[in-house]
Scaffold this active site. Structure first.
Site, PDB file in Angstrom:
ATOM      1  N   HIS A 223     -21.423  29.986 -42.491  1.00 19.10           N
ATOM      2  CA  HIS A 223     -20.395  29.983 -43.599  1.00 19.10           C
ATOM      3  C   HIS A 223     -19.299  29.317 -43.044  1.00 19.10           C
ATOM      4  O   HIS A 223     -18.632  28.455 -43.745  1.00 19.10           O
ATOM      5  CB  HIS A 223     -20.371  31.615 -44.477  1.00 19.10           C
ATOM      6  CG  HIS A 223     -18.936  31.005 -45.150  1.00 19.10           C
ATOM      7  ND1 HIS A 223     -19.895  31.050 -46.669  1.00 19.10           N
ATOM      8  CD2 HIS A 223     -18.113  30.822 -45.720  1.00 19.10           C
ATOM      9  CE1 HIS A 223     -19.105  30.872 -47.280  1.00 19.10           C
ATOM     10  NE2 HIS A 223     -17.578  31.033 -46.389  1.00 19.10           N
ATOM     11  N   GLU A 224     -18.567  30.230 -42.270  1.00 16.58           N
ATOM     12  CA  GLU A 224     -17.623  29.257 -41.161  1.00 16.58           C
ATOM     13  C   GLU A 224     -17.977  28.138 -40.302  1.00 16.58           C
ATOM     14  O   GLU A 224     -16.491  27.480 -40.654  1.00 16.58           O
ATOM     15  CB  GLU A 224     -16.867  30.218 -40.104  1.00 16.58           C
ATOM     16  CG  GLU A 224     -16.548  31.780 -41.023  1.00 16.58           C
ATOM     17  CD  GLU A 224     -15.858  31.133 -42.191  1.00 16.58           C
ATOM     18  OE1 GLU A 224     -15.180  31.408 -42.648  1.00 16.58           O
ATOM     19  OE2 GLU A 224     -15.983  33.034 -43.432  1.00 16.58           O
ATOM     20  N   HIS A 227     -17.178  24.796 -42.821  1.00 18.65           N
ATOM     21  CA  HIS A 227     -15.708  25.146 -43.715  1.00 18.65           C
ATOM     22  C   HIS A 227     -15.809  24.443 -42.498  1.00 18.65           C
ATOM     23  O   HIS A 227     -14.978  22.739 -42.835  1.00 18.65           O
ATOM     24  CB  HIS A 227     -14.598  26.533 -43.051  1.00 18.65           C
ATOM     25  CG  HIS A 227     -15.084  27.120 -44.245  1.00 18.65           C
ATOM     26  ND1 HIS A 227     -14.502  26.699 -46.019  1.00 18.65           N
ATOM     27  CD2 HIS A 227     -15.868  28.072 -45.180  1.00 18.65           C
ATOM     28  CE1 HIS A 227     -14.334  27.555 -46.649  1.00 18.65           C
ATOM     29  NE2 HIS A 227     -15.111  28.844 -46.028  1.00 18.65           N
TER      30      HIS A 227
END
Length: 271
Positions: A223-224, A227
């Site tokens: 998820h990170e 980003h």
């Protein structure tokens, strides 16, 4: 086949190639055969050098050296931001911007990571990427427990996803950039991701880090990491799940445009 040490491959890659000389007027069947053997040896040498160069390239890719060379031109040697930091909310264009490699490992990096952890804990998150606080560099922090003093705090600088497993799992995710407690807005949606990943990164001192992550930590990392690639979690949703959250995404877009009328954003309204 035994793998050659890197220094031997480099030496081999530097072997000069000397072509043969053919005198058509004096060539006999004997020396023509000799020249044929000479050309064959030269062809074998060219093949060996090419294979050695390919092996060197692959080994440097695996060690991360090739990536470092490729991206060093975009690396930042000084970290600058204004405190106090705060969460950047969707659809702020900084969430889609390119994030630069970090080439400085000093107190400013540690301070940035510390401020990111403080914001993450404040907003009850388990992970946070630098672009989510408006700093477009390749830095993420996470703690799988999501509570200061519990679990382990990870600071990953210039992370790379090396491989991911074949098994996947769908799970509901949220994102600190897709919520606003002041209006009781929390966007959630199911996202399918691999259960296992292998990653390489650096820590806050610049030391190399290699990790094999599974399940919850693998999901947090992915998820990170998304980003840092300019990818947002609704980009990963299937069409059915995306349609469920689309009205809330459009609401956030309109809210952002109201306060930032001159800023162009990437909208989901046409999807």
């Amino acid at each position: 086949m035994r793998q050659l040490p890197l220094q031997h491959i480099r030496q081999l890659c530097c072997v000069p190639f000397r072509g043969g000389h053919l005198n058509a007027t004096s060539a006999s069947s004997g020396n023509a055969y000799s020249m044929h053997r000479n050309f064959a040896r030269q062809a074998n040498l060219r093949s060996t050098v090419a294979q050695a160069r390919k092996s060197l390239m692959l080994r440097e890719l695996a060690s991360g050296k090739a990536d470092m060379k490729e991206d060093d031109d975009d690396a930042v040697s000084k970290l600058e931001w204004e405190s106090p930091l705060d969460i950047v909310r969707y659809p702020d264009p900084r969430l889609r911007a390119k994030n630069a490699r970090i080439a400085v490992f000093d107190e400013s990096l540690k301070q940035l990571a510390a401020e990111m952890f403080a914001i993450m804990y404040r907003d009850e998150g388990v992970g946070l990427a630098a672009p989510q606080v408006g700093v477009n560099v390749r830095l993420m922090v996470y703690n799988p427990e999501g509570e200061k003093g519990k679990g382990r705090e990870w600071i990953l600088v210039n992370p790379r996803l090396i491989s991911s497993g074949k098994g996947t799992e769908s799970m509901e995710e949220g994102c600190l950039s897709f919520q606003d407690a002041s209006i009781d807005l929390y966007i959630r949606g199911d996202v399918s991701r691999p259960n296992t990943v292998k990653i390489k990164a650096q820590d806050e001192t610049g030391a190399k880090v290699s990790l094999s992550l599974t399940d919850w930590q693998a999901r947090i990392f992915q998820h990170e990491y998304d980003h840092l690639q300019g990818t947002l979690f609704h980009d990963r949703m299937n069409q059915e799940e995306f349609q469920k959250v689309k009205p809330e995404l459009i609401f956030m877009e309109k809210l952002f445009e109201k306060h930032n009328p001159d800023v162009r954003v990437q909208s989901v309204s046409q999807q």
